[in-house]
Scaffold this active site. Sequence first.
Site, PDB file in Angstrom:
ATOM      1  N   LYS A   1       5.580 -12.147  -3.150  1.00  0.00           N
ATOM      2  CA  LYS A   1       4.826 -10.851  -2.694  1.00  0.00           C
ATOM      3  C   LYS A   1       4.400 -10.821  -1.078  1.00  0.00           C
ATOM      4  O   LYS A   1       4.097 -11.695  -0.653  1.00  0.00           O
ATOM      5  CB  LYS A   1       3.231 -10.895  -3.425  1.00  0.00           C
ATOM      6  CG  LYS A   1       3.446 -11.082  -4.865  1.00  0.00           C
ATOM      7  CD  LYS A   1       3.523  -9.564  -5.391  1.00  0.00           C
ATOM      8  CE  LYS A   1       3.725  -9.865  -6.973  1.00  0.00           C
ATOM      9  NZ  LYS A   1       3.688  -8.523  -7.708  1.00  0.00           N
TER      10      LYS A   1
ATOM     11  N   LYS B   1       8.317  -4.572 -17.604  1.00  0.00           N
ATOM     12  CA  LYS B   1       6.982  -5.088 -17.848  1.00  0.00           C
ATOM     13  C   LYS B   1       6.633  -4.583 -19.232  1.00  0.00           C
ATOM     14  O   LYS B   1       6.418  -3.514 -19.523  1.00  0.00           O
ATOM     15  CB  LYS B   1       5.855  -4.762 -17.049  1.00  0.00           C
ATOM     16  CG  LYS B   1       6.164  -5.445 -15.475  1.00  0.00           C
ATOM     17  CD  LYS B   1       5.141  -4.744 -14.403  1.00  0.00           C
ATOM     18  CE  LYS B   1       5.068  -5.248 -13.279  1.00  0.00           C
ATOM     19  NZ  LYS B   1       4.517  -4.337 -12.346  1.00  0.00           N
TER      20      LYS B   1
HETATM   21 MG    MG Z   1       6.414  -5.403  -8.789  1.00  0.00          MG
END
Ligand code: MG
Length: 329
Positions: free
Chosen positions: A131, A230
């Site tokens: 990230k 997702k």
């Molecule tokens: Mg993402």
Amino acid sequence: MIIQYSPYTLRPRTVLNAAQGGVAKTRQGVLLKVTWPDGRIGYSDLHPWEELGDKNLSEQLQDLKAGRLSYQLEQSLWLANRDSHLRQAGKSIFDEGIKVINNYILTDYLSAPDGLVDEIKQQKFNTVKLKVGMNLDSEIEFIARLASANFQVRLDFNSVGSLKIFEKFYNKLTPLARASIEYVEDPFRYNYEQWMQASQMLPLAMDNEVHAVDWSQETEPLPFGTLVLKPAKCDVNTYLKWAQNFNLKIAVTSYMDHPVGVIHAVGVAMELQRDYPEVMLEAGCMTHALYQLDEYSAQIDCSGPYFKRVTGTGVGFDNLLAKAQWLNL
Ligand code: MG
């Protein structure tokens, strides 16, 4: 259909993404227990990320009660339904599909111990996901370390950057580091032209910005080559259709959610790996490790980049789900 819920709290080990504003906050969600009229019972997770545009938990529970289904609620019910069929048949989700390799997820590499990169290598991961967007200079340095250790790198800006920041970032990367980057997820808010420019520098992946794409109007080439799927909030068949129509790859990831959500994501990844191997990239479902150990995550066992079978039927955790406190909607 009777829907009950059981609230839980997850405690991050560290800051999870740039959209969280640099503070590691505890996270709330609920497990759902759905009982169908024919007696089937299935479980799933509901873990909203308001920072990523989801409605908050109490709103979603009200919506669920009223039958107003967001993408996320639709998926939670769909996953609970999958789970119920497996439980009824006495099967584990690990009986379906084939084993998938996962990327290693690192959120807190700035305070990572010296030996960490070697350790990830020894565990036989191919790919590390970072990230980014919190501290670009140190991030660039860390990417260089991963690149020299021969890792493939996935980056995620969670849309906090801009084209300008992206260019600056790209210009500071060494050629070796650039070549190690498999893709950059959500570099900044979606804009076809600007993403097109960014994609001339590095390959892009579409995750949270997916509803900004005009799928009925867009034509090839799209400015991204990968869709992040997702199962916690994305309709699987729609994504498969987009992947086929626009020649995209798919990476299945969990939603930094409860272990029940994690194993559901693994189950979807394993099934897609069996049915559409040509479309699938490595998965990214090992997000349970980002949280402090709890009685659920203690039952998840991994061998390097692979999940081992979780005991029980459906997504597992039978003993814990049986003793959880279930509240009526
Ligand atoms: Mg993402």
